[in-house]
Design an enzyme around this catalytic site. Structure first.
Site, PDB file in Angstrom:
ATOM      1  N   ASP A 150       0.851  -1.194   0.000  1.00 31.68           N
ATOM      2  CA  ASP A 150       0.000   0.000   0.000  1.00 31.68           C
ATOM      3  C   ASP A 150       0.888   1.246   0.000  1.00 31.68           C
ATOM      4  O   ASP A 150       1.902   1.307   0.708  1.00 31.68           O
ATOM      5  CB  ASP A 150      -0.920  -0.003   1.225  1.00 31.68           C
ATOM      6  CG  ASP A 150      -2.075   0.960   1.082  1.00 31.68           C
ATOM      7  OD1 ASP A 150      -3.223   0.505   0.950  1.00 31.68           O
ATOM      8  OD2 ASP A 150      -1.825   2.195   1.104  1.00 31.68           O
ATOM      9  N   VAL A 194     -11.055   2.965  -3.892  1.00 31.21           N
ATOM     10  CA  VAL A 194     -10.668   2.500  -5.227  1.00 31.21           C
ATOM     11  C   VAL A 194     -11.650   1.404  -5.647  1.00 31.21           C
ATOM     12  O   VAL A 194     -11.739   0.367  -4.966  1.00 31.21           O
ATOM     13  CB  VAL A 194      -9.225   1.952  -5.256  1.00 31.21           C
ATOM     14  CG1 VAL A 194      -8.866   1.484  -6.666  1.00 31.21           C
ATOM     15  CG2 VAL A 194      -8.227   3.008  -4.780  1.00 31.21           C
ATOM     16  N   HIS A 250     -10.069  -5.157  -3.384  1.00 29.13           N
ATOM     17  CA  HIS A 250      -8.745  -5.354  -2.807  1.00 29.13           C
ATOM     18  C   HIS A 250      -8.896  -5.813  -1.362  1.00 29.13           C
ATOM     19  O   HIS A 250      -9.718  -5.306  -0.608  1.00 29.13           O
ATOM     20  CB  HIS A 250      -7.897  -4.074  -2.873  1.00 29.13           C
ATOM     21  CG  HIS A 250      -8.620  -2.825  -2.487  1.00 29.13           C
ATOM     22  ND1 HIS A 250      -9.529  -2.199  -3.305  1.00 29.13           N
ATOM     23  CD2 HIS A 250      -8.569  -2.073  -1.352  1.00 29.13           C
ATOM     24  CE1 HIS A 250     -10.000  -1.123  -2.701  1.00 29.13           C
ATOM     25  NE2 HIS A 250      -9.445  -1.030  -1.511  1.00 29.13           N
ATOM     26  N   HIS A 254      -7.013  -5.865   2.057  1.00 25.82           N
ATOM     27  CA  HIS A 254      -5.896  -5.302   2.811  1.00 25.82           C
ATOM     28  C   HIS A 254      -5.335  -6.387   3.724  1.00 25.82           C
ATOM     29  O   HIS A 254      -6.088  -7.000   4.499  1.00 25.82           O
ATOM     30  CB  HIS A 254      -6.355  -4.149   3.711  1.00 25.82           C
ATOM     31  CG  HIS A 254      -6.877  -2.933   3.009  1.00 25.82           C
ATOM     32  ND1 HIS A 254      -6.133  -1.789   2.848  1.00 25.82           N
ATOM     33  CD2 HIS A 254      -8.081  -2.682   2.452  1.00 25.82           C
ATOM     34  CE1 HIS A 254      -6.857  -0.866   2.229  1.00 25.82           C
ATOM     35  NE2 HIS A 254      -8.049  -1.386   1.978  1.00 25.82           N
TER      36      HIS A 254
HETATM   37  P1  AMP Z   1      -9.732   1.446   0.284  1.00 26.13           P
HETATM   38  O1  AMP Z   1      -9.871   2.691   1.087  1.00 26.13           O
HETATM   39  O2  AMP Z   1     -10.165   0.208   1.015  1.00 26.13           O
HETATM   40  O3  AMP Z   1     -10.421   1.570  -1.070  1.00 26.13           O
HETATM   41  O4  AMP Z   1      -8.199   1.232   0.039  1.00 26.13           O
HETATM   42  C1  AMP Z   1      -7.515   1.766  -1.035  1.00 26.13           C
HETATM   43  C2  AMP Z   1      -6.063   1.682  -0.684  1.00 26.13           C
HETATM   44  O5  AMP Z   1      -5.299   1.855  -1.868  1.00 26.13           O
HETATM   45  C3  AMP Z   1      -5.574   2.741   0.295  1.00 26.13           C
HETATM   46  O6  AMP Z   1      -5.035   2.115   1.451  1.00 26.13           O
HETATM   47  C4  AMP Z   1      -4.526   3.520  -0.497  1.00 26.13           C
HETATM   48  O7  AMP Z   1      -3.446   3.944   0.297  1.00 26.13           O
HETATM   49  C5  AMP Z   1      -4.125   2.504  -1.539  1.00 26.13           C
HETATM   50  N1  AMP Z   1      -3.572   3.043  -2.771  1.00 26.13           N
HETATM   51  C6  AMP Z   1      -4.098   4.011  -3.542  1.00 26.13           C
HETATM   52  N2  AMP Z   1      -3.316   4.233  -4.618  1.00 26.13           N
HETATM   53  C7  AMP Z   1      -2.274   3.368  -4.527  1.00 26.13           C
HETATM   54  C8  AMP Z   1      -1.132   3.097  -5.329  1.00 26.13           C
HETATM   55  N3  AMP Z   1      -0.889   3.784  -6.469  1.00 26.13           N
HETATM   56  N4  AMP Z   1      -0.278   2.135  -4.925  1.00 26.13           N
HETATM   57  C9  AMP Z   1      -0.492   1.455  -3.777  1.00 26.13           C
HETATM   58  N5  AMP Z   1      -1.571   1.652  -2.981  1.00 26.13           N
HETATM   59  C10 AMP Z   1      -2.438   2.604  -3.341  1.00 26.13           C
END
Ligand code: AMP
Length: 112
Positions: free
Chosen positions: A28, A94, A98, A100
């Site tokens: 992340d 996003v 995904h 975590h």
């Molecule tokens: P969520 O809030 O569950 O949708 O998690 C999205 C996660 O994606 C967050 O923890 C962000 O920090 C992570 N994230 C967003 N853009 C990137 C990226 N380019 N590379 C790695 N992690 C990312």
């Protein structure tokens, strides 16, 4: 195309820690713990709430893969959390499913 699809396509960089034909795992960009890895399907499924019965093997594969990565990261004995945020109240940011994988420090419950 979401940012995670662009990571799968290698259009933007990420620290990839695992890949197979069904999924990709990378660190992340804004880690919330010493280990914070995202395990994503290569199939562009927006969120777990939009999965269908035919996605059952894929969803299982994401979870089993996350546990294998936890072993590799040496957090399997100390413990870790697997989190899937689904929708606005959960903080999903996003729209590409995904999981975590978070560990390496004690965590409170319930999450804020
Ligand atoms: P969520 O809030 O569950 O949708 O998690 C999205 C996660 O994606 C967050 O923890 C962000 O920090 C992570 N994230 C967003 N853009 C990137 C990226 N380019 N590379 C790695 N992690 C990312």
């Amino acid at each position: 195309m979401t940012i995670f699809q662009r990571i799968i396509a290698r259009e933007i960089p990420a620290t990839i820690v695992y890949e197979d034909d069904q999924c990709l795992a990378f660190r992340d960009i804004n880690p919330q713990a010493p280990v914070h890895i995202l395990v994503i399907p290569k199939k562009p499924l927006a969120r777990v709430g939009e999965s269908e019965p035919t996605d059952t093997p894929l969803l299982g594969h994401l979870l089993v893969t996350a546990t294998e990565i936890a072993r590799r990261e040496k957090i399997d004995r100390s413990g870790y959390r697997l989190v899937i945020n689904n929708g606005p109240d959960a903080g999903e940011s996003v729209p590409h499913l995904h999981v975590h994988l978070i560990g390496g420090r004690p965590m409170g419950w319930p999450p804020g």
